[in-house]
Every structure is written in structure tokens, then in C-alpha cells.
Write a protein that holds these residues in place. Structure first.
Motif, short mmCIF file in Angstrom:
data_model
loop_
_atom_site.label_atom_id
_atom_site.label_comp_id
_atom_site.label_asym_id
_atom_site.label_seq_id
_atom_site.Cartn_x
_atom_site.Cartn_y
_atom_site.Cartn_z
N TYR A 177 -3.64 45.63 7.81
CA TYR A 177 -2.93 44.68 6.97
C TYR A 177 -2.35 43.53 7.80
CZ TYR A 177 -3.06 47.37 2.61
OH TYR A 177 -3.46 48.00 1.44
N PRO A 178 -2.20 42.36 7.20
CA PRO A 178 -1.69 41.19 7.94
C PRO A 178 -0.20 41.30 8.25
CG PRO A 178 -2.06 40.62 5.64
CD PRO A 178 -2.57 42.03 5.81
N GLU A 179 0.24 40.42 9.14
CA GLU A 179 1.65 40.36 9.51
C GLU A 179 2.47 39.81 8.34
OE1 GLU A 179 -0.31 36.47 10.63
OE2 GLU A 179 -0.79 38.63 10.70
N GLN B 72 3.32 44.06 2.50
CA GLN B 72 2.90 45.46 2.62
C GLN B 72 3.19 45.95 4.04
OE1 GLN B 72 1.65 47.08 -0.27
NE2 GLN B 72 2.52 45.14 -0.98
N ALA B 73 3.79 47.11 4.13
CA ALA B 73 4.19 47.64 5.42
C ALA B 73 2.98 47.96 6.29
CB ALA B 73 5.04 48.89 5.23
N VAL B 74 3.05 47.63 7.56
CA VAL B 74 2.03 48.03 8.54
C VAL B 74 2.61 49.26 9.24
CG1 VAL B 74 0.64 47.30 10.50
CG2 VAL B 74 1.32 45.63 8.78
N THR B 75 2.33 50.42 8.69
CA THR B 75 2.97 51.66 9.12
C THR B 75 2.05 52.46 10.03
OG1 THR B 75 4.11 51.76 6.99
CG2 THR B 75 4.09 53.77 8.31
N PRO B 76 2.48 52.77 11.26
CA PRO B 76 1.64 53.58 12.15
C PRO B 76 1.43 54.98 11.60
CG PRO B 76 3.41 52.49 13.36
CD PRO B 76 3.74 52.36 11.91
N LYS C 253 -3.05 36.18 10.84
CA LYS C 253 -3.57 35.88 12.17
C LYS C 253 -3.77 37.16 12.99
CE LYS C 253 -1.39 31.30 12.40
NZ LYS C 253 -0.43 30.43 13.14
N GLU C 254 -3.10 38.24 12.58
CA GLU C 254 -3.22 39.50 13.29
C GLU C 254 -4.65 40.03 13.18
OE1 GLU C 254 -1.65 41.64 15.76
OE2 GLU C 254 0.03 41.73 14.34
N MET C 255 -5.24 40.37 14.33
CA MET C 255 -6.58 40.94 14.37
C MET C 255 -6.50 42.41 14.78
SD MET C 255 -8.54 38.42 13.46
CE MET C 255 -10.17 39.03 13.90
N TYR C 256 -7.49 43.17 14.33
CA TYR C 256 -7.54 44.60 14.61
C TYR C 256 -8.92 44.97 15.15
CZ TYR C 256 -3.34 45.20 11.66
OH TYR C 256 -2.08 45.14 11.11
N TYR C 257 -8.99 46.16 15.76
CA TYR C 257 -10.26 46.80 16.07
C TYR C 257 -10.35 48.11 15.30
CZ TYR C 257 -11.43 43.57 19.83
OH TYR C 257 -11.76 42.45 20.55
N GLU C 258 -11.45 48.30 14.65
CA GLU C 258 -11.71 49.62 14.07
C GLU C 258 -12.18 50.54 15.20
OE1 GLU C 258 -14.71 51.86 10.93
OE2 GLU C 258 -15.36 50.11 12.06
N ILE C 259 -11.72 51.79 15.21
CA ILE C 259 -12.12 52.73 16.26
C ILE C 259 -12.49 54.07 15.63
CG2 ILE C 259 -10.71 51.67 18.06
CD1 ILE C 259 -8.65 53.92 17.66
N GLN C 260 -13.35 54.81 16.34
CA GLN C 260 -13.62 56.20 15.97
C GLN C 260 -12.57 57.04 16.66
OE1 GLN C 260 -16.45 57.23 13.85
NE2 GLN C 260 -14.85 58.78 13.70
#
Length: 634
Positions: free
Chosen positions: A554-556, A567-571, A609-616
């Protein structure tokens, strides 16, 4: 309340009277003898059987549509009522914390209506051959005779006596049991493709069966014109020409108090990219599945696939968003495919016809949306992450450890082959599906051992020892309990095609980084359960000892416009620790699709602007912030 016919199998276990495996070569002889007895071209008989079962007998256990033996002769009256798939567990199929959970009061009750002919072919075979139904169910040789008799009867009905395989196209189309001409012809096309290309394999009972290639065979397709089958309503379908597709729309209906169902209008890919294809099983029969998806108070997906013949029904336009994956981020960026089947019935097998139809549909979708054909983008429902710590335990686990990912990706034209040597820093999980038979429990009753069956999943231990405990999943079991052998327990499971960074090797054992810990699996050199690979991995950037892991990208907060709640970016309760690496499926922008009103003109895609990486990260995929990691090529 939804009244529907459910034909859930009585038992996944093979029949107690099923014949013991015959000596190698006996099944091939049975095909030859049945073909001669009923004057069916042997290549046609072998081709039809391959498309139904790949010549496997499944020990006398029925398929998801009540089909038995190499010829998949159907006897669906052995079935019971059961509960629909999306009513199981606590997962909110919509997976959007901005709205109340989508629950359903949809239940199913048995309906005593007449079964269609496609679910009663074993009964007809018994009439034609004089062989008892029990023997047709349990004896592969008798089953082959029954199938030959059905084909011969279909050819006689068409009035085309011939020994030429080219003249049997109409009989093959009839054998499919399809009630529409498009599906029947697609089925016949697949059978003749098998005959032209040839096949050979060792069956589940150790039988070696071969069908020599007949590359020049061109069937007389006009022989199917007189079958008198219906023409399907293709409506707004979006399918490749090689798939028989019918338009059976899911309702978009408002039913009070701002609530509506059973999907959201969208404008994909103009609004946001489609990046995933999610593979489900229905946990219900075909008729029940169609009734559920047409219920406005239920949930939705884009396509359903029928097991008996591979027929496809499309329910949503691809530009719209279905409620199927339990994770709103994934829903908004995916297409959902529901396959008629049952996770906890390992011998409730899928037909080759459905696998092939599904693979053609996925190839079409992947090409249309430029989706990579890999296991971080073609994912099972059981690979979709929970959105929040509280949702992890309720996530669904289909299609489960019995879905044959290796065969599926062979059909996709992307087989899992080594791309690096045996000492590579990354591995692709790839056990031999037929020979790899880990013990699972709780298929029928809690704690009971499931029938032995091939599986594409490997079990992960805390040490290089079969007796060592299984690795823990802090999200599934916050109390720290060990994972189990339960068929629905994904806490210590790596699946065919998934890729992981190697943490250590000791003899015949390999450790991978998995959920923030070392996870060991047996990987002997002579019979490896994984092969070397080259891939990009992520690791914490210099100076960080740990990195948070997320179930959605989700974005910042600053990206949200007025009127759209942040929307919360919850770990999630996991960490990517320094010294660990995880294979990445690529970089993706932080996005949120705000769609909480029936009027779609108010829907908004929030892109930050926040970018992510999808990981296995474990059995399920996950996301990490690009700012937290560095990317390495291994």
C-alpha cells in the motif's frame, strides 16, 4: 439459502475392492484388446483415455466429478452433499479492511434432481458391456472395455462405420459428455492433438503405456456437426479461441445499506496493472459453483473450469475486480480461476482436459497482461499472503499440495528446468510428483492419515533430519507451536516451482531461508527435490539488522487524496534479517484501489511514491519496501 446439488466424494481413499497393480504392459494390452473387440481405432481409445486420466487408474478412487478408471467412466451417485469452498474458515474473500468483512449465508443442500448424462457414463457402459458397475469402477482393463464400448456406440449412432481414426472425431466429441458444441469440439481437438504428438508414460500403478505419434492425422471435423448440442452464449467472454468459453455473469447488485455484491467495477489495465493469476479449487461441484457465483450476496471470480471436459465459464469482465483471494491488494491486481475440485480429497483427481484448458487460458491471460509465467505471478490461493497479522490464520489453502504444478507448467510451456548447477545459491523446488509422497493428515477426519498420493510440496525441518521438528510459522501460530503434517497447514511447506535462496548444505540436505529462519529439506543428489537456479534476491540494505515484511503493498499516507481514508501499512509478524536473502518476483508500486461504493464513478486508484519488492518469503509471497533492501543477482 442456495439449493444446489453437491457431489462431494464419499471418501478419498481407493475402493477396498480395487484391483492390485498389474504387471507392466498389461494395461497397454488391455487397450489393444478392447480396441479390437469394439472395433475402435486403438489410437483414438488411447487418446481419449490420456485426456481423461493420463492412463492412471487412481486405485479405484473417483475424480471430482465421480469418474473412475483410465476412461473416467462417471458414476456420480456415489456422492454426498458438502459445504461450499468460500464458506470454509474465516477468510474474508474481499480482503479489504476499509469495508466490513464479506460473509455469506450461502449454504448448500442436497437436491434429488436427475443427474445429467455426463455424470452417468459408467451406468451406460455397464449396459453395453454386461460388466458390473463395481468391476468397471475397480478394474482398469474392464474400465477400458467400457470406454471402448461407449465410443463404439457413439460412432454407430453417427452412422459412420470406419476403421480410420480420422472418422472418429464426432464420436470423441460425444464421449466428452459436453452439452454444447464448442466444448465437445475443443475436447475432440485436444484428443487428436494427443494422437498427433504421441505420448508415453508410466502410470500410477507402474504400467508403461505408449501412444505412437501420428503427425499427419487430420480428423474429419464435420462428423461432429450432427451431435445436436447447444450453442453457448459467448456474450462478453474474453478467452482464447482454443478454449470453449461461456458467459455466465456474476451479478453487480445493490441490496441496501450501502452494501452490494459480488464484485467491483474497474478499468484494468488502464487504472492499474494485472500482475497475478490466482489458481483456486472450488470445493464444490460445477452446478453448485455456478449457483454460488450468481448469488449477489456471495463472492466472485473471473473464471470457473469444469473438470470433466475443461469447459470454461467467465463471470466477470477482466477489467473488473473479483472478490476471491482474501487480500484486496491481490484481488485488485489479479484474475481468479476456480477449478472444480476438492483439496482434501487427494484422489479426487483433476482431468487432463481441465489442466490443458486452464493452461491455455493462463497463457492467453499472461500474454494479454504481460504476466511472467513463474510461481510468483501464477500463484495458488494458498500462496496469497494475509493482509494483517489477524488475517493470516484464516487464509485459504487451496489448491493444496496435490495440485500438479510441474505438469501444469509443462503445459504452460515453462517447465521447471535447472538454470544453474547443483551448488547454486538459489534453488527451484521440483520433486518428482508421482514418486514424492509425503504423509499428510486430516483429509477426512482431524489427525487421520491421508491416502498416499503424489505431491508437489516438500516439508521443511528445523535441522537436517527427518525426525527434527518442522519449522514454525509465527503468523499461523503466534504461541510458537510447531507446524504440522496437516493437509491445510502451510507453515512448513515449499511448493514446486517456488524459488528460495540457499542458506546451507549438509550432505543430502539443503537449507533455505524461509519465514526468517533456516528451513531444511531432503535433497539427495541422485533424486533431487530441487534444482539449481539463477535469480534476483533481496537482502537488508547495509546498516539494517532486520526489515519488516508486509502482506500488501500500500502507498504512503501522503499519497491519499481527500475523501479516501489512509490504509495502514501494517507489518506482518515476520522479519527479514541481516544475512538472509529471498528471491524477488520484481518491483511493484504502492497502490490502493478505493472502491467501497456501488457507484463506480467514486472509485479511485491511489498510487504513491513508495516502491516494494514482492518476495517468496514462505509458502506464501510477501512484500518488502524497496527502500529497506538491496537487490543482488545470484
Amino acid at each position: 439459502m442456495v439449493a444446489a446439488l453437491l457431489l462431494t466424494l464419499v471418501s478419498a481413499a481407493p475402493s477396498a475392492t480395487a484391483e492390485q497393480p498389474a504387471p507392466s504392459g498389461e494395461l497397454q494390452r488391455a487397450f489393444a484388446e478392447a480396441a479390437a473387440e469394439y472395433r475402435v481405432p486403438q489410437s483414438v481409445l488411447l487418446g481419449v483415455s490420456y485426456l481423461q486420466s493420463r492412463w492412471d487408474g487412481h486405485g479405484g478412487a473417483p475424480s471430482v466429478t465421480g469418474g473412475y478408471g483410465p476412461m473416467h467412466l462417471t458414476d456420480a451417485r456415489t456422492a454426498l452433499a458438502g459445504a461450499p469452498h468460500h464458506s470454509h474458515g474465516s477468510e474474508d474473500a474481499r480482503g479489504d479492511a476499509a469495508r466490513a468483512p464479506r460473509t455469506s449465508d450461502a449454504t448448500a443442500v442436497e437436491d434429488g434432481g436427475t443427474l445429467p448424462a455426463r455424470l452417468r457414463t459408467l451406468e451406460r457402459a455397464a449396459q453395453l458391456t454386461g460388466i458390473s458397475p463395481e468391476r468397471l469402477r475397480t478394474s482398469p482393463a474392464a474400465n477400458v472395455r467400457g470406454g471402448a464400448a461407449l465410443l463404439a456406440a457413439a460412432q454407430k449412432r453417427l452412422g459412420v462405420p470406419s476403421d480410420d481414426p480420422a472418422d472418429w472425431y464426432g464420436a470423441v466429441a460425444r464421449f466428452s459428455g459436453a452439452d454444447d458444441s464448442a466444448t465437445a469440439k475443443t475436447y475432440a481437438d485436444d484428443v487428436y492433438d494427443v494422437i498427433r504428438s504421441g505420448q508415453s508414460r508410466t502410470t500410477d500403478s507402474g504400467q508403461r503405456v505408449a501412444l505412437p505419434a501420428d503427425a499427419g492425422l487430420r480428423p474429419d471435423t464435420a462428423t461432429a456437426d450432427g451431435l445436436g448440442l447447444r450453442t453457448v452464449d459467448q456474450g462478453l467472454t474474453e478467452c482464447p479461441r482454443s478454449v470453449a468459453c461461456e458467459w455466465i455473469p456474476a451479478p453487480y447488485k445493490e441490496f441496501g445499506a450501502g452494501d452490494y455484491g459480488n464484485h467491483d467495477k474497474g478499468n484494468r489495465p488502464a487504472s492499474q496493472a494485472v500482475e497475478y493469476i490466482v489458481i483456486h479449487d472450488t470445493e464444490a461441484t460445477w452446478d453448485t459453483t455456478l449457483q454460488l457465483v450468481q448469488n449477489p450476496e456471495y463472492v466472485s471470480w473471473q473464471y470457473s473450469l469444469r473438470s470433466s471436459d475443461g469447459h470454461v465459464a467467465q463471470h466477470l469482465r477482466l477489467k473488473d475486480v473479483g472478490w476471491h483471494a482474501g487480500n484486496w491488494y491481490v484481488n485488485a491486481k489479479s484474475v481468479g480461476l476456480e477449478h472444480e475440485g476438492f483439496l482434501v480429497s487427494p484422489d479426487a483427481w483433476y482431468t487432463e482436459a481441465m489442466y490443458r484448458s486452464s493452461a491455455r487460458l493462463v497463457r492467453y491471460l499472461a500474454k494479454r497482461y504481460d504476466i511472467p509465467l513463474d510461481r510468483q505471478h501464477i500463484i495458488g490461493h494458498d500462496n496469497v499472503p494475509g493482509t494483517l497479522p489477524s488475517t493470516i490464520a484464516g487464509m485459504h489453502t487451496d489448491p493444496g499440495p496435490y495440485w500438479d504444478w510441474a505438469h501444469y507448467f509443462n503445459l504452460l510451456g515453462r517447465p521447471f528446468v535447472p538454470t544453474a548447477g547443483p551448488g547454486a545459491s538459489v534453488v527451484t523446488i521440483r520433486p518428482d510428483y508421482d514418486d514424492h509422497r509425503p504423509v499428510y493428515t486430516s483429509c477426512e477426519k482431524p489427525g487421520d492419515t491421508c491416502p498416499a498420493h503424489g505431491s508437489g510440496a516438500v516439508r521443511l525441518h528445523t535441522a537436517p533430519d527427518e525426525t527434527a521438528p518442522l519449522v514454525k510459522d509465527a503468523g499461523l501460530r503466534p504461541g510458537g507451536e510447531d507446524s504440522t503434517n496437516g493437509v491445510n497447514d502451510t507453515g512448513a511447506r515449499a511448493s514446486t516451482g517456488q524459488q528460495y535462496a540457499v542458506a546451507e548444505r549438509r550432505g543430502d540436505w539443503t537449507a533455505i531461508w524461509y519465514l526468517g529462519q533456516k528451513a531444511w529439506f531432503h535433497n539427495p543428489r541422485k533424486e533431487p527435490t530441487a534444482v539449481g537456479a539463477r535469480a534476483s534476491v533481496v537482502a537488508p540494505r547495509e546498516g539494517l539488522t532486520e526489515v519488516p515484511v508486509y502482506g500488501r503493498a500500500y502507498p504512503e499516507a501522503s499519497a491519499y487524496p481527500a475523501g479516501v481514508p489512509v490504509q495502514a501499512v501494517t507489518p506482518l509478524p515476520y522479519k527479514l534479517l541481516a544475512g538472509q536473502e529471498y528471491v524477488t518476483g520484481g518491483r511493484t508500486p504502492g497502490e490502493y484501489y478505493w472502491a467501497t461504493t456501488f457507484d463506480s464513478s467514486h472509485h479511485t486508484v491511489v498510487r504513491g511514491k513508495e516502491m516494494y519488492y514482492e518476495i517468496q518469503f514462505g509458502h506464501r509471497v510477501a512484500f518488502v519496501k524497496a527502500a529497506d533492501v538491496r537487490v543482488l543477482r545470484r
